[in-house]
Design an enzyme around this catalytic site. Structure first.
Site, short mmCIF file in Angstrom:
data_model
loop_
_atom_site.label_atom_id
_atom_site.label_comp_id
_atom_site.label_asym_id
_atom_site.label_seq_id
_atom_site.Cartn_x
_atom_site.Cartn_y
_atom_site.Cartn_z
N ARG A 1 0.85 -1.34 -0.01
CA ARG A 1 0.00 -0.03 -0.05
C ARG A 1 0.71 1.05 -0.10
O ARG A 1 0.47 2.17 0.55
CB ARG A 1 -1.23 0.17 1.04
CG ARG A 1 -2.21 -0.82 1.17
CD ARG A 1 -3.25 -0.77 1.98
NE ARG A 1 -4.18 -1.83 2.19
CZ ARG A 1 -4.05 -2.94 2.89
NH1 ARG A 1 -3.03 -2.67 3.95
NH2 ARG A 1 -5.01 -4.02 2.93
N LYS B 1 2.33 11.11 -11.46
CA LYS B 1 1.67 9.83 -12.62
C LYS B 1 2.44 8.87 -12.61
O LYS B 1 3.51 8.54 -13.23
CB LYS B 1 1.25 10.71 -13.85
CG LYS B 1 0.10 11.73 -13.86
CD LYS B 1 -0.30 11.88 -15.23
CE LYS B 1 -1.52 12.84 -15.27
NZ LYS B 1 -1.97 13.42 -16.61
N GLU C 1 7.72 17.75 -25.47
CA GLU C 1 7.20 18.16 -24.26
C GLU C 1 7.53 19.49 -23.74
O GLU C 1 6.99 20.29 -23.43
CB GLU C 1 7.41 17.27 -23.14
CG GLU C 1 6.77 15.90 -23.53
CD GLU C 1 5.29 15.58 -23.31
OE1 GLU C 1 4.72 16.45 -22.57
OE2 GLU C 1 4.60 14.76 -23.78
N LYS D 1 6.09 22.52 -15.04
CA LYS D 1 5.21 21.33 -14.80
C LYS D 1 4.78 21.48 -13.27
O LYS D 1 3.65 21.26 -12.66
CB LYS D 1 6.08 20.01 -15.29
CG LYS D 1 5.16 19.10 -14.90
CD LYS D 1 5.25 17.55 -15.73
CE LYS D 1 3.96 16.59 -15.18
NZ LYS D 1 4.28 15.26 -15.97
N GLU E 1 -5.36 16.13 -10.98
CA GLU E 1 -5.99 16.57 -12.25
C GLU E 1 -7.53 16.75 -12.49
O GLU E 1 -8.20 16.15 -13.27
CB GLU E 1 -5.59 15.39 -13.37
CG GLU E 1 -5.57 15.75 -14.65
CD GLU E 1 -5.08 14.63 -15.68
OE1 GLU E 1 -4.96 13.39 -15.35
OE2 GLU E 1 -4.73 15.14 -16.84
N ARG F 1 -4.75 21.02 -14.56
CA ARG F 1 -3.47 20.11 -14.94
C ARG F 1 -3.78 19.65 -16.30
O ARG F 1 -2.87 19.21 -16.89
CB ARG F 1 -3.41 19.01 -13.72
CG ARG F 1 -2.18 17.90 -14.00
CD ARG F 1 -1.99 17.11 -12.85
NE ARG F 1 -0.89 16.11 -13.18
CZ ARG F 1 -0.06 15.54 -12.53
NH1 ARG F 1 -0.30 15.85 -11.10
NH2 ARG F 1 0.86 14.58 -12.57
N ASN G 1 -1.77 18.30 -20.95
CA ASN G 1 -2.23 17.15 -22.08
C ASN G 1 -2.43 17.73 -23.42
O ASN G 1 -3.05 17.25 -24.35
CB ASN G 1 -3.56 16.36 -21.88
CG ASN G 1 -3.10 15.57 -20.44
OD1 ASN G 1 -2.23 14.91 -20.44
ND2 ASN G 1 -4.04 15.49 -19.48
N HIS H 1 -2.10 15.70 -26.50
CA HIS H 1 -2.17 14.25 -25.97
C HIS H 1 -3.35 13.50 -26.36
O HIS H 1 -3.64 12.37 -26.53
CB HIS H 1 -2.10 14.31 -24.24
CG HIS H 1 -0.57 14.55 -23.87
ND1 HIS H 1 0.15 15.62 -24.23
CD2 HIS H 1 0.35 13.76 -23.57
CE1 HIS H 1 1.54 15.42 -23.88
NE2 HIS H 1 1.53 14.29 -23.26
N HIS I 1 -2.56 10.39 -27.95
CA HIS I 1 -2.79 9.23 -27.84
C HIS I 1 -3.39 8.16 -28.90
O HIS I 1 -3.41 7.13 -28.95
CB HIS I 1 -3.53 9.21 -26.31
CG HIS I 1 -2.86 9.52 -25.24
ND1 HIS I 1 -3.18 9.95 -23.86
CD2 HIS I 1 -1.32 9.37 -25.02
CE1 HIS I 1 -2.21 10.05 -23.11
NE2 HIS I 1 -1.10 9.71 -23.70
N HIS J 1 6.36 8.66 -28.01
CA HIS J 1 5.47 9.36 -27.21
C HIS J 1 5.44 10.77 -27.76
O HIS J 1 4.45 11.59 -28.31
CB HIS J 1 5.36 9.33 -25.76
CG HIS J 1 4.45 9.90 -25.17
ND1 HIS J 1 2.93 9.73 -25.06
CD2 HIS J 1 4.56 11.11 -24.28
CE1 HIS J 1 2.32 10.69 -24.39
NE2 HIS J 1 3.36 11.53 -23.80
#
Lengths: 364, 364
Positions: free
Chosen positions: A120, A142, A184, A226, A236, A240, A244, A247, A251, A264
C-alpha cells in the site's frame, strides 16, 4: 547543480538537475528511507548507468536489489507489477524500503506504480535518463501501467521522494528520442510561457547540439513549469489537464498505430500541430501563431503528420482516452502562444477537418 | 438509520447504518458521481441483494454495469484487476464513473483497489453485506489484492465516497461468518474502549441472536471507534497499527494454513488470544484480564487455538507480514482492556511460549 521544489504540502519534493550527480552519495543520503533499496531499470539503461548508481548506494551502505526489465512499452504491464512485488517480497523488503526508478518514462511509470501499491505504498526516487522523463514523466506523480485496451489505464497519483536528473545520462540518448523529449519542452512554452517559447525559437540550434547550459535551462524551465501546474492541481481535477495539450490527438495516434511506431513525444508533436490547427479553425489563435508553432515543432526535427487511417479509428480512441468524461471528448486548445484552454465544446466537423488536414495521405 | 462521519478533511465521508437502506434512492443520490455506475459483487451475494441495488440505481437513472466475481479470497488477484478494468474500458467508463462494492471484505478490497487504480482513481461506494465488512474492511480506505507470496501485499489507501451498511443483509449471513465479524468488534473494545468491551460481555446473547438494536449498536460503535483511529493516522504511520491487534499472529495462521481453513476473523480471534497471552507474559496485563478476554472470545463462539505446526512456520510468516519493518516484527499488545501498545521489543522466547501454549496439539 540546479535545484527546485515541487510544492505539494506534506508530499513536496526536490528536483536536482546537474552534471555527474548520479555519483554523488551526499545527494542521495537525505532522500533514502531507513530500510533497504531496490533499483528498477531496463536492459538498455543497465549497462550504461547501473554501476554508477550501485556504487553511490553502496557508499551509503545500501547494497541495492536490482530489478531489470526488458526495455520498451510492453514492460508496462500488471504482470510486471506482480513480478516486481514478488522480488521485493522474496527479498523481505518491508514498508521502509526505497525504490529507485533508473531509466526513461516506462521505467519511471512502472517503478512508481510498484512503489504506489507495494504494501500500500513505499518511498521511491525518480532517476530519469531520457529528456522526456526528465521534463515530463518523472515530475508530478503520475504512475501506471497499460491495459491491453488502453495506455496508462491502470495507475495512481503517487509522488516521488525526489527527482535526480543527471544530464550526463543524455549523452547516450539517440537523436530521435532526444527530439521526442523536446516535444514536451515545446509544450510548456505553448501552454504557459510565451517567453520560454520565444527562447526556444532563438536557441533551438544550441538545444539540438545538447550544449550543457542549454540543457540545464531547458530541463530546469520545463520542470518548473510542470511543477507549478501540478502544485495547483495534483489530482488533475481541472487545470492540470492543460499539460495534456496534444495528448488527445497524440494518444489516439499511438493507439491507432498499435504503439511503437511513434515515440510518445512524436505523437504529441503531431497532436500539438493538430491542436494548433483546431484552435485556428475555431478562431482562438491567428494563422501566424499556428505557423510559428508548426515551424518550431518542424525545426526540432519532429513529425507533423499522422498516418493515413480512417478518421473514425482516431475518433474511437479519442473517446476512450481518459480525458473523456462520459463519451464527451475534452480538448486542450490554445488561445495564443503561452495560453491554453480546456473545452469539451468542439464541433465534430472541425475535429474531422483537422484530422484530415494533417494525415500523410493528403500530403504525400 | 444511524449515521456517522469519517473525518479525513477533503476525503471525509459518511457511514449510514440501518434497516432496508439499500432500497433508498435518496441515500444514494448525493453520493454518486455524475458518470455511470458499475456494481462489483460476487456470485454468493448477487442472487440475494443485486436486484435491490440495481432497482435503487435505476430509480436514479443509473442502470449499472454488473461485474460478478467468483466468491472467495482467490478473487483478490491482479488478474481480476485487469479483468474489471477491461470491462469498464469496454463499457467506455470515464473518470467520472462510480463503482459500488456490494459484498463482503473480498469484494470491498478488490473493488476499492480497482477504483483506486482505474484511470488513476475513480469514485467508489462500499455496500458491505457481512458483519466483518461493515465493522472493519469497508471503513478506512485499505484496499488491495493478494500476491501469491503474501496477502494484501499489493494495494492502496483509497477512501470510499460513502459506506452504506444495510443490516437486513446480515439475515442471510451464516453463523460462522457472523461470529468471525464479532472478532473485530471485540477488538475495538480491547484496543480503545473498555466500556464497549463490558457492554459486549453483558449483551453477547442479544448480539448472537442478531437483535436489531444490538446490531446497530455493535456496528455503529465499531465504525466510530475505527473512524477515530483512521482519522488520526490515515496512512498507518503509527497509531493506526493498533487496529492490527491479533493480526500479526492471525495473518501468520492464515498464511501457514494456506488461507481458507480459517475465516479472517477466526484467525484474528486466535491472534487476540495469543496477543493477550503475550501481554500477560510480559506483565502488561493481569491474568484476570487475560481470562476475561479469553472468555468473551470463547463466548462469541470463536476459536482460541491455532493448528499444530512447527513454530518456525508461524515465525517466518510473521516476519514477512507488512507490519514488519526490515525483519523486525512489531506486535500490538495490551496494557489493559481498552488500551493497546505497539512494540518491536518482544523477547523471541516469549513469542515462542505463546505460540506453543495456544496450539491445538498441546490441548487436544
Amino acid at each position: 547543480m540546479h535545484s527546485l521544489r515541487v510544492d505539494l504540502g506534506q508530499r513536496s519534493y526536490p528536483i536536482h538537475i546537474g552534471t555527474g550527480i548520479l555519483a554523488d552519495p551526499a545527494l542521495f543520503a537525505p532522500i533514502l528511507n531507513k530500510g533497504p533499496v531496490a533499483i528498477v531499470t531496463d536492459d538498455n539503461v543497465a549497462p550504461l548507468y547501473l554501476e554508477t548508481l550501485q556504487q553511490t548506494l553502496k557508499a551509503l551502505h545500501k547494497a541495492p536489489l536490482v530489478i531489470t526489465l526488458p526495455a520498451g512499452e510492453a514492460s508496462k504491464s500488471l504482470d510486471n507489477i506482480q513480478e516486481i512485488t514478488g522480488l521485493l517480497l522474496n527479498a523481505g523488503y518491508g514498508r521502509d524500503c526505497t525504490l529507485c526508478a533508473l531509466g526513461g518514462g516506462v521505467v519511471g511509470d512502472i517503478a512508481g506504480f510498484a512503489a504506489a501499491v507495494y504494501q500500500r505504498g513505499v518511498s521511491y526516487i525518480q532517476v530519469p535518463t531520457t529528456l522526456l522523463a526528465m521534463v515530463d514523466s518523472s515530475v508530478g506523480g503520475k504512475t501506471g501501467v497499460n491495459h491491453p485496451l488502453g495506455k496508462n489505464m491502470i495507475g495512481a497519483f503517487y509522488q516521488p521522494r525526489a527527482v535526480i536528473a543527471d544530464t550526463d545520462t543524455l549523452d547516450s540518448l539517440p537523436d530521435r528520442e532526444f527530439r521526442s523529449g523536446l516535444a514536451e519542452v515545446i509544450k510548456y512554452g505553448l501552454i504557459n510561457d510565451q517567453g520560454f517559447f520565444s527562447w526556444l525559437e532563438d536557441h533551438m540550434d544550441a538545444v539540438l547540439a545538447r550544449a550543457a547550459d542549454a540543457l540545464v535551462k531547458v530541463i530546469g524551465h520545463s520542470c518548473k513549469d510542470k511543477a507549478e501546474v501540478v502544485a495547483r492541481d495534483e489530482l488533475e481535477g481541472g487545470l492540470r489537464a492543460i499539460l495534456n495539450l496534444g495528448h488527445t490527438f497524440g494518444h489516439a495516434i499511438e493507439a491507432a498505430t498499435g504503439y511503437g511506431r511513434y515515440l510518445h513525444g512524436e505523437a504529441v508533436a503531431i497532436g500539438m500541430v493538430m491542436a494548433a490547427d483546431l484552435s485556428r479553425r475555431l478562431d482562438l489563435i491567428r494563422e501566424s501563431e499556428q505557423n510559428r508553432i508548426y515551424a518550431l515543432i518542424k525545426g526540432a526535427g519532429l513529425p507533423t503528420l499522422a498516418p493515413a487511417l480512417p478518421p473514425a479509428d482516431y475518433l474511437r480512441f479519442m473517446r476512450v482516452d481518459k480525458k473523456a468524461e462520459s463519451g464527451q471528448v475534452r480538448f486542450i486548445l490554445l488561445r495564443g502562444i503561452g495560453s491554453a484552454v480546456i473545452t469539451g465544446d468542439v464541433p465534430p466537423a472541425a475535429v474531422l477537418q483537422t484530422l484530415q488536414a494533417f494525415m500523410e495521405y493528403d500530403h504525400a
